[in-house]
Enzyme design. Structure first.
Site, PDB file in Angstrom:
ATOM      1  N   LYS A 148       0.700  -1.227  -0.061  1.00  0.00           N
ATOM      2  CA  LYS A 148       0.229  -0.004   0.040  1.00  0.00           C
ATOM      3  C   LYS A 148       0.870   1.246  -0.052  1.00  0.00           C
ATOM      4  O   LYS A 148       2.087   1.330   0.514  1.00  0.00           O
ATOM      5  CB  LYS A 148      -0.779  -0.068   1.171  1.00  0.00           C
ATOM      6  CG  LYS A 148      -0.093   0.094   2.606  1.00  0.00           C
ATOM      7  CD  LYS A 148       0.379   1.225   3.132  1.00  0.00           C
ATOM      8  CE  LYS A 148       1.021   1.075   4.384  1.00  0.00           C
ATOM      9  NZ  LYS A 148       1.747   2.402   4.746  1.00  0.00           N
ATOM     10  N   ASP A 195      -2.711  -1.313  10.228  1.00  0.00           N
ATOM     11  CA  ASP A 195      -2.711  -1.262   8.487  1.00  0.00           C
ATOM     12  C   ASP A 195      -3.161  -2.733   8.108  1.00  0.00           C
ATOM     13  O   ASP A 195      -3.676  -2.840   6.986  1.00  0.00           O
ATOM     14  CB  ASP A 195      -1.354  -1.152   7.823  1.00  0.00           C
ATOM     15  CG  ASP A 195      -0.615   0.258   8.124  1.00  0.00           C
ATOM     16  OD1 ASP A 195      -1.484   1.186   8.198  1.00  0.00           O
ATOM     17  OD2 ASP A 195       0.248   0.436   7.739  1.00  0.00           O
TER      18      ASP A 195
END
Ligand code: C5P
Length: 297
Positions: A14, A137
């Site tokens: 990401k 995350d």
């Protein structure tokens, strides 16, 4: 449903298009507003049956019970009341400790794969609860795509997808131990914001006009001071890219969104001799675990 013999899953990296820190919480964490986006740079996990839990990585220092994928397997087994028996092989494609979520992506893929291997049938919400206990995350990386993360970054609201966009990731040669807490400690009151920028950008994502100049990251000053060699790499990219580069997560990766082949080549060539590695990647839409599962033996 029959248990699968062996599963192969992609664990995608990401970038943080925005990362605003709103304030410190009583539990020691910080409330954030962050727009997260998966890109097509991935680790590969091969998960199969075994008599005990084994996590093996092609980076040997990442093998064993210190790997977040191990902790994911143990946490999932505890939640489901089963004995954690699996062999997890991780092939790293995502630079380690770079702000790209590699360890968290591996943990998320392990949860998805083991839910299947062990025939647990846990829902996405149940997996997200286990994921949140592993790291801020991890819940986002269960599905990926484009999303707003709030609270610790673990409360996920899917957003309008960013149209497929090229992103040039520039990874400096050195990271540091325990960088995320160090970045939070390095913040001063003037680096806090109210999340308004993330909300504003969230509303414009579909237009396809986003550049790195629109993005933001509260850790940029702290990162330039703390990561060895980052400031030089950053300045090099600033001089050669059309728009200023941005930090991803707690760094040290910086990224830009080159609008042409010539810009990409210019930035990549300017990095020669700096020790930084450049990866041209493309933004990804969300994947269900069905799509992430590339083989099923
Ligand atoms: O959640 P994660 O394991 O990534 O967090 C690592 C560390 O970063 C935490 O122990 C905490 O010090 C800091 N952190 C924070 N606020 C967040 C996320 C992380 O203070 N929202």
């Amino acid at each position: 449903m029959m248990a699968c013999e062996r599963l192969t899953l992609k664990a995608y990296a990401k970038v943080n298009l925005t990362l605003e820190v709103i304030g410190k919480r009583d539990d020691g964490y910080h409330n954030v507003a962050t727009i997260l986006q998966t890109v097509d740079l991935a680790d590969t996990l091969v998960i199969g049956p075994a008599d005990e839990l084994v996590v093996e990585c092609d980076r040997p220092d990442l093998s064993g019970d210190g790997n977040l994928a191990w902790r994911a397997a143990a946490a999932l087994a505890e939640r489901a009341g089963v004995v954690p028996r699996a062999h997890i092989r991780i092939e790293k494609g995502i630079p380690v400790a770079a702000g790209l979520g590699g360890g968290s992506a591996d943990a998320a893929a392990a949860l998805v794969g083991l839910n299947r291997l062990w025939c647990l049938g846990l829902s996405g919400e149940e997996l997200a609860r286990v994921a949140a206990g592993l790291g801020s995350d991890v819940p986002f990386l269960l599905n990926g795509g484009t999303a707003l993360g709030t609270s610790r970054g673990d409360e996920i609201t899917p957003l309008t997808l960013l149209p497929a966009t090229d992103v040039l990731l520039v990874v400096p040669p050195e990271s540091i131990e325990a960088k995320t807490p160090a970045m939070y400690r390095g913040l001063r009151p003037e680096h806090f914001s109210d999340g308004g920028k993330s909300r504003a950008i969230a509303g414009t994502l579909g237009s396809g006009t986003l550049t790195s100049a629109d993005c933001c990251n509260a850790f940029e000053r702290a990162a330039r001071e703390i990561f060895p060699g980052l400031a030089d790499v950053w300045d090099t990219v600033t001089q050669t890219a059309e728009h200023p580069p941005r930090l991803s997560g707690a760094g040290p990766t910086v990224y830009c969104m080159p609008s042409s082949e010539s810009e990409r080549i210019r930035v990549s060539e300017s990095l020669q001799g700096t020790g930084a590695a450049a990866y041209l990647v493309r933004t990804l839409s969300p994947m269900s675990w069905h799509a992430a599962q590339t083989e099923n033996h």
